[in-house]
Structures are given as structure tokens and as C-alpha cells.
Design a protein around this motif. Structure first.
Motif, short mmCIF file in Angstrom:
data_model
loop_
_atom_site.label_atom_id
_atom_site.label_comp_id
_atom_site.label_asym_id
_atom_site.label_seq_id
_atom_site.Cartn_x
_atom_site.Cartn_y
_atom_site.Cartn_z
N ALA A 58 0.83 -1.21 0.00
CA ALA A 58 0.00 0.00 0.00
C ALA A 58 0.86 1.25 0.00
O ALA A 58 0.49 2.27 -0.62
CB ALA A 58 -0.93 -0.01 1.22
N GLU A 59 2.01 1.20 0.65
CA GLU A 59 2.87 2.38 0.73
C GLU A 59 3.39 2.76 -0.65
O GLU A 59 3.38 3.93 -1.04
CB GLU A 59 4.04 2.11 1.69
N CYS A 60 3.84 1.76 -1.42
CA CYS A 60 4.35 2.04 -2.76
C CYS A 60 3.22 2.47 -3.70
O CYS A 60 3.43 3.30 -4.59
CB CYS A 60 5.08 0.82 -3.32
N ARG A 61 2.04 1.92 -3.48
CA ARG A 61 0.91 2.36 -4.31
C ARG A 61 0.58 3.82 -4.04
O ARG A 61 0.22 4.57 -4.96
CB ARG A 61 -0.32 1.49 -4.03
N ALA A 62 0.73 4.25 -2.79
CA ALA A 62 0.47 5.66 -2.46
C ALA A 62 1.50 6.56 -3.13
O ALA A 62 1.16 7.61 -3.68
CB ALA A 62 0.50 5.84 -0.95
N VAL A 63 2.78 6.15 -3.09
CA VAL A 63 3.82 6.93 -3.76
C VAL A 63 3.57 6.96 -5.26
O VAL A 63 3.71 8.00 -5.92
CB VAL A 63 5.21 6.34 -3.44
N LEU A 64 3.18 5.81 -5.82
CA LEU A 64 2.91 5.73 -7.26
C LEU A 64 1.77 6.65 -7.65
O LEU A 64 1.82 7.33 -8.68
CB LEU A 64 2.58 4.29 -7.64
N ALA A 65 0.74 6.71 -6.83
CA ALA A 65 -0.39 7.59 -7.12
C ALA A 65 0.02 9.05 -7.09
O ALA A 65 -0.53 9.88 -7.83
CB ALA A 65 -1.51 7.34 -6.12
#
Length: 269
Positions: free
Chosen positions: A34-41
């Protein structure tokens, strides 16, 4: 998670610039983190992300080449030609197994009853049937794809013909080698096989991929039946004179086939 995808790699991932295997690693990690998805977003462009997912799906869904395809590619055959060759219907295991079974039974019968004419009559029909079954809308499951391919219809026909002939003639030669007691007579089918195949292809330009070879095969079967009713030594088709006639017919049919090559574009291969 003990590690995360670097922000620079996430930016490249979002732009669709990340190449395998980093692409696969990042995709797997992002799906579970979830952390990397947040950065990706935060760093990614939604449209670029969608395009990246589409490219990934296409690459994962792409068919993996078989051993035969890889071998032909290494030998220098163009990739699109390899696909056309390996898609030839008669190269399927079911067809090859059927041909091998028929030839094995025929060779066994010849050994039991000492009748080489049975093998010599059957062997020329197998290449003809293999070529006839390699093209045409009624038999080829890839016909629609091949019909719209940016390939000359005659060239496609020749690619399929080479594949079918290589397989069927190879099996025939192995069967002939299993009849060593008959010497060169066991290979007397070769020129008639080439003549029948060339004649069937030449007629298919006008009569269609089933009727043309069907008429040629029927004529050969009738000729062999007449020869069987009047046994008097070696059938004419397998004598020196008969072999010369077969060679001449093969050359004539090949010439006529070349003259009619444009017809295979009017009605795709």
C-alpha cells in the motif's frame, strides 16, 4: 515489507519506461504494498499507468514459442514465417500420430504378405492429403487470420506446403527404410508423390483446396486399383518409364501452379 521500490523506478514504472525484469518485480510489489501504491499515485500519471498495465497484460498473455519455433528462429527463419509454419494444421500431434500409425500398419502388412505395391500405392497419397489439409477455410482453424495477413497468398501456400511435405515425406522415408528387402523399389513412391502433390495444388487454384487434390487422389487410387486387378510384375508407375512420366508430370504441374499463383490472392490461399 522489508524493501520498497525506489521512487525513481516508480516514476519510470508510471511512465511505462521500466523494462523487464524490473517491471515484473515492481508490478508484483506494488500489488501487495500500500505504501508504494500511495507513492505511485502521487508521482504517476493515471493515463500512463493504464497504458503500462495494458502493456504488461499483453506481454503476459503473449504465447510462448515452442521448441520448434525457437529452433527455426535460431536457424535464421523470420519470426512471422515461423508462426505461419508452426500453425500448419497437419503438424499437430494428432495428424502426425495418425500418419505414423497408418504407415506402421502398412509396413507390417507388406512384411506379412510380401506385397510392396500396397505401400507404394498408399505412400504418394499421404503428402497429397497433408498439403490439401494445410490450407482452406474448411480445414484450417487459422484461415481467417491467414487470409488478412499481409502476405502474398501464393507465398503462404508454399510455406504451408513445405511444412506439410517435410513432415509427410519424412515419415514415408522412414517407412521405406523399414522395407530394406525391396531395395530402391521401396522409394518408388517419391516421384509419384511429388507429381500428385504438384497436380493437386495446380488444380486447387481453379477447383478449390478440396476438390482439386480430391480428383488427383481419386485418379491415383483408380490407377492403382486397375493395376492390382492385372498383376504383371511391377506396376507401370514404379518402373523406369513410369518414374520418368511422374517426373515430367511434376515439372508440368509445377509450371502450371506458378502460372496460376495470382489466383491464390483472389481467393486467399
Amino acid at each position: 515489507m522489508t524493501w520498497h521500490v525506489a521512487e525513481e523506478e516508480l516514476r519510470a514504472y508510471a511512465r511505462g519506461e521500466l523494462a523487464p525484469p524490473l517491471l515484473w518485480s515492481a508490478d508484483t510489489h506494488v500489488g501487495a504494498c500500500a505504501e508504494c501504491r500511495a507513492v505511485l499515485a502521487a508521482v504517476g500519471d493515471p493515463a500512463a499507468l493504464d497504458a503500462g498495465w495494458d502493456r504488461l497484460d499483453a506481454e503476459l498473455d503473449a504465447p510462448r514459442p515452442g521448441r520448434g519455433e525457437r529452433l527455426l528462429t535460431r536457424l535464421g527463419v523470420a519470426e512471422h514465417t515461423v508462426r505461419l509454419l508452426t500453425a500448419t494444421p497437419v503438424l499437430r500431434r494428432s495428424w502426425l500420430a495418425s500418419v505414423a500409425f497408418v504407415l506402421a500398419v502398412t509396413v507390417t502388412v507388406v512384411h506379412l504378405v510380401d506385397a510392396p505395391a500396397l505401400f507404394l500405392a498408399l505412400a504418394p497419397l499421404l503428402p497429397l492429403a497433408a498439403v490439401a489439409l494445410s490450407y482452406g477455410p474448411a480445414l484450417d482453424p487459422t484461415y481467417e487470420i491467414a487470409a488478412v495477413a499481409p502476405t502474398h497468398g501464393f507465398r503462404l501456400l508454399m510455406i504451408r506446403t513445405v511444412a506439410a511435405l517435410t513432415a509427410s515425406l519424412g515419415f514415408n522415408c522412414l517407412a521405406a527404410l523399414a522395407l530394406p528387402g525391396y531395395g530402391l523399389l521401396a522409394f518408388g513412391w517419391l516421384l509419384p508423390a511429388l507429381a500428385l502433390t504438384a497436380a493437386g495444388l495446380a488444380l486447387s487454384a481453379r477447383l478449390g483446396p478440396l476438390l482439386g487434390p480430391g480428383l488427383v487422389g481419386g485418379a491415383w487410387t483408380l490407377l492403382m486399383a486397375v493395376a492390382a486387378r492385372h498383376p504383371a510384375g511391377t506396376p507401370f508407375a514404379f518402373t523406369a518409364a513410369g518414374q520418368s512420366v511422374a517426373a515430367a508430370l511434376a515439372a508440368l504441374a509445377t509450371f502450371l501452379l506458378h502460372r496460376a499463383r495470382d489466383r491464390f490472392d483472389a481467393q486467399p490461399y
